[in-house]
Design a protein around this motif. Structure first.
Motif, mmCIF file in Angstrom:
data_model
loop_
_atom_site.group_PDB
_atom_site.id
_atom_site.type_symbol
_atom_site.label_atom_id
_atom_site.label_comp_id
_atom_site.label_asym_id
_atom_site.label_seq_id
_atom_site.Cartn_x
_atom_site.Cartn_y
_atom_site.Cartn_z
ATOM 1 N N TYR A 1 14.444 5.959 6.356
ATOM 2 C CA TYR A 1 13.488 5.277 7.225
ATOM 3 C C TYR A 1 13.107 3.953 6.599
ATOM 4 N N ILE A 2 13.278 2.893 7.325
ATOM 5 C CA ILE A 2 12.970 1.564 6.808
ATOM 6 C C ILE A 2 11.470 1.299 6.844
ATOM 7 N N PHE A 3 10.808 1.730 7.886
ATOM 8 C CA PHE A 3 9.402 1.406 8.069
ATOM 9 C C PHE A 3 8.483 2.604 7.841
ATOM 10 N N ALA A 4 8.795 3.434 6.869
ATOM 11 C CA ALA A 4 7.954 4.591 6.561
ATOM 12 C C ALA A 4 7.395 4.429 5.154
ATOM 13 N N SER A 5 6.180 4.851 4.970
ATOM 14 C CA SER A 5 5.592 4.754 3.638
ATOM 15 C C SER A 5 5.838 6.059 2.878
ATOM 16 N N VAL A 6 6.107 5.917 1.611
ATOM 17 C CA VAL A 6 6.389 7.065 0.755
ATOM 18 C C VAL A 6 5.093 7.825 0.517
ATOM 19 N N SER A 7 5.125 9.136 0.713
ATOM 20 C CA SER A 7 3.931 9.945 0.507
ATOM 21 C C SER A 7 4.110 10.979 -0.600
ATOM 22 N N CYS A 8 5.264 11.023 -1.225
ATOM 23 C CA CYS A 8 5.512 11.966 -2.310
ATOM 24 C C CYS A 8 4.935 11.394 -3.610
ATOM 25 N N PRO A 9 3.909 12.027 -4.167
ATOM 26 C CA PRO A 9 3.309 11.492 -5.392
ATOM 27 C C PRO A 9 4.283 11.472 -6.570
ATOM 28 N N ALA A 10 5.197 12.428 -6.625
ATOM 29 C CA ALA A 10 6.169 12.466 -7.725
ATOM 30 C C ALA A 10 7.156 11.302 -7.626
ATOM 31 N N CYS A 11 7.573 10.936 -6.414
ATOM 32 C CA CYS A 11 8.465 9.782 -6.225
ATOM 33 C C CYS A 11 7.770 8.491 -6.655
ATOM 34 N N LYS A 12 6.519 8.345 -6.250
ATOM 35 C CA LYS A 12 5.754 7.145 -6.596
ATOM 36 C C LYS A 12 5.610 7.015 -8.109
ATOM 37 N N ALA A 13 5.258 8.112 -8.766
ATOM 38 C CA ALA A 13 5.053 8.087 -10.219
ATOM 39 C C ALA A 13 6.354 7.821 -10.970
ATOM 40 N N ALA A 14 7.435 8.470 -10.557
ATOM 41 C CA ALA A 14 8.728 8.296 -11.232
ATOM 42 C C ALA A 14 9.241 6.872 -11.070
ATOM 43 N N LYS A 15 9.097 6.301 -9.890
ATOM 44 C CA LYS A 15 9.571 4.932 -9.676
ATOM 45 C C LYS A 15 8.742 3.944 -10.489
ATOM 46 N N LYS A 16 7.430 4.158 -10.494
ATOM 47 C CA LYS A 16 6.552 3.270 -11.252
ATOM 48 C C LYS A 16 6.888 3.310 -12.750
ATOM 49 N N ALA A 17 7.198 4.498 -13.257
ATOM 50 C CA ALA A 17 7.535 4.678 -14.669
ATOM 51 C C ALA A 17 8.984 4.319 -14.960
ATOM 52 N N GLY A 18 9.800 4.145 -13.914
ATOM 53 C CA GLY A 18 11.222 3.815 -14.089
ATOM 54 C C GLY A 18 12.034 4.986 -14.590
ATOM 55 N N LYS A 19 11.586 6.187 -14.279
ATOM 56 C CA LYS A 19 12.252 7.394 -14.773
ATOM 57 C C LYS A 19 13.230 7.953 -13.764
ATOM 58 N N ARG A 20 14.098 8.800 -14.287
ATOM 59 C CA ARG A 20 15.092 9.568 -13.532
ATOM 60 C C ARG A 20 16.093 8.634 -12.995
#
Length: 54
Positions: free
Chosen positions: A35-54
């Motif tokens: 989905y191009i115009f959907a906001s991410v609601s998974c807290p684990a995805c947000k945290a992992a991306k912010k930390a640059g992990k996985r």
């Protein structure tokens, strides 16, 4: 009725069409949607991306 969790795509396999999300969740080909115009609601995805992990 519950709210669906939106994950953020990290990588998609050109070989078999599977997808891996930032939180580590994996989907087989055809079992996820981009989905191009959907906001991410998974807290684990947000945290992992912010930390640059996985």
């Amino acid at each position: 009725m519950g709210k669906d969790v939106m994950h953020e795509l990290k990588s998609k396999s050109w070989w078999d069409g599977s997808a891996e999300m930032w939180c580590g969740l994996k989907f087989k080909a055809g079992k996820h949607a981009g989905y191009i115009f959907a906001s991410v609601s998974c807290p684990a995805c947000k945290a992992a991306k912010k930390a640059g992990k996985r």
